[in-house]
Design an enzyme around this catalytic site. Structure first.
Site, short mmCIF file in Angstrom:
data_model
loop_
_atom_site.label_atom_id
_atom_site.label_comp_id
_atom_site.label_asym_id
_atom_site.label_seq_id
_atom_site.Cartn_x
_atom_site.Cartn_y
_atom_site.Cartn_z
N THR A 199 17.98 95.66 64.70
CA THR A 199 18.95 94.60 64.44
C THR A 199 19.99 94.67 65.54
O THR A 199 20.76 95.64 65.63
CB THR A 199 19.61 94.77 63.07
OG1 THR A 199 18.62 94.65 62.05
CG2 THR A 199 20.67 93.70 62.84
N LYS A 225 28.12 97.06 60.88
CA LYS A 225 27.43 96.77 62.13
C LYS A 225 26.92 95.33 62.17
O LYS A 225 27.13 94.60 63.15
CB LYS A 225 26.25 97.72 62.32
CG LYS A 225 25.35 97.37 63.49
CD LYS A 225 24.01 98.09 63.44
CE LYS A 225 23.05 97.51 64.47
NZ LYS A 225 21.72 98.14 64.43
N LYS A 274 18.74 86.87 60.80
CA LYS A 274 19.20 88.11 60.16
C LYS A 274 20.72 88.16 60.07
O LYS A 274 21.28 88.47 59.02
CB LYS A 274 18.67 89.31 60.96
CG LYS A 274 19.23 90.67 60.54
CD LYS A 274 18.69 91.14 59.21
CE LYS A 274 19.28 92.50 58.80
NZ LYS A 274 18.71 93.62 59.54
#
Length: 326
Positions: A118, A268, A193
């Protein structure tokens, strides 16, 4: 956008896989590939991760370049975009040593580079461009579902790729996940995402604030859940990952907020969303605020707790506010 539900079994396709990044997520994903009959050679910079992989029947290599040699697919599960780009390009060695070769140079022509990390959308697009320029194929396929999903093979993959490359990797992704969604071209998987997780972060804060408010107003957790879960407040953060113990017995709140999806990971992902908001000029207010809230939560002890533990932070800070300011 296209979506597929995984079949019960999937036959190996493409060929041997080099799996780089055998941590909490990558390790179980690699195990599921081996169980499905794929030939996997793993590598990780952490010796304990390599040892755990070998204990689960995964062959390991001494270097990333060794793992990649002869592989038809290079699957990466790395902590950040910098790690990925450095791995693709290669990095200077220690003082007095030669430069470490990059994965793109070590791989045979036409190798499929499948990144499940990611990272920033711009980094994903740069990595794909580097791979294609080096004569390879590229797919970005970040995941959702956490360690539990990785172990159970029930992850969701959000895929950015050319149509033909998506079709080529789909059987492999279906082994590791229960849902595979083709979101568009290179970088689209990462875009999906971070958009999804911005919704999740904002909604978990809202649900948590509502439960703390309900406590102040004399509502039981079950009463609020029974109403909101069947009304317009219904959302995943409430009905699956409920931040209070009781209403959803499988939620981390019933395990003292053991993750799950850790607060550090939510911080994050929200930072990645913040970067995208800033680069695109979107006039967002809740996304940046959620990023700030989770940054503070992670820094103040919530990094290793489930992200739903944000309710404890809200509750603690509410206790120290005068009435009407909580």
């Amino acid at each position: 956008m296209s979506e597929t539900a995984a079949p019960e079994t999937a036959a190996p396709a493409l060929g041997a896989i080099a799996f780089l990044g055998l941590g909490h997520m990558g390790g179980p994903m690699a195990v599921n590939l081996v169980k499905a009959g794929y030939t996997v050679t793993g590598y990780d910079v952490v010796p304990a991760a390599l040892e755990a992989a070998r204990a689960h029947g995964i062959a390991t290599a001494d270097t990333a370049a060794e793992a990649v040699a002869g592989a038809a697919v290079v699957l990466t599960m790395l902590p950040s975009g910098k790690h990925l780009l450095d791995a693709y390009r290669g990095t200077p060695g220690e003082p007095g040593q030669h430069r470490q070769p990059g994965l793109l140079a070590a791989a045979a022509p036409g190798t499929m580079f499948l990144d499940c990390s990611t990272i920033n959308v711009d980094e994903a697009r740069e990595a794909s461009a580097l791979a294609v320029a080096a004569g390879h194929r590229a797919v970005d396929a970040p995941v959702s579902g956490g360690v539990v999903g990785a172990e159970a093979g029930t992850l969701t993959f959000m895929v950015g790729a050319l149509e033909e490359d998506f079709e080529a990797v789909k059987p492999m992704l279906e082994v590791m996940g229960k849902r595979v969604v083709h979101c568009g071209g290179h970088g689209a998987g990462q875009a999906a995402k971070i958009c999804n997780n911005m919704i999740l972060g904002v909604s978990m804060i809202a649900v948590s604030e509502a439960f703390v408010l309900g406590e102040k107003l004399g509502l039981t957790h079950q009463a609020l859940f029974d109403v909101a879960s069947a009304a317009s407040g219904q959302c995943w953060a409430l009905t699956t990952n409920c931040p209070v113990p009781g209403p959803v017995p499988t939620s981390p709140a019933n395990r003292d907020y053991q993750p799950g999806f850790a607060g550090a990971l939510m911080a994050k992902d929200l930072k990645l969303a913040l970067n995208a908001l800033e680069s695109t000029g979107v006039a967002a207010r809740l996304g940046p605020l959620a990023s700030e809230i989770y940054d503070t939560f992670a820094a103040e002890g919530g990094a290793g707790r489930d992200f739903s533990g944000i309710i404890t932070d809200i509750r603690d800070k509410s206790e120290h506010q005068p009435r009407g300011q909580a």
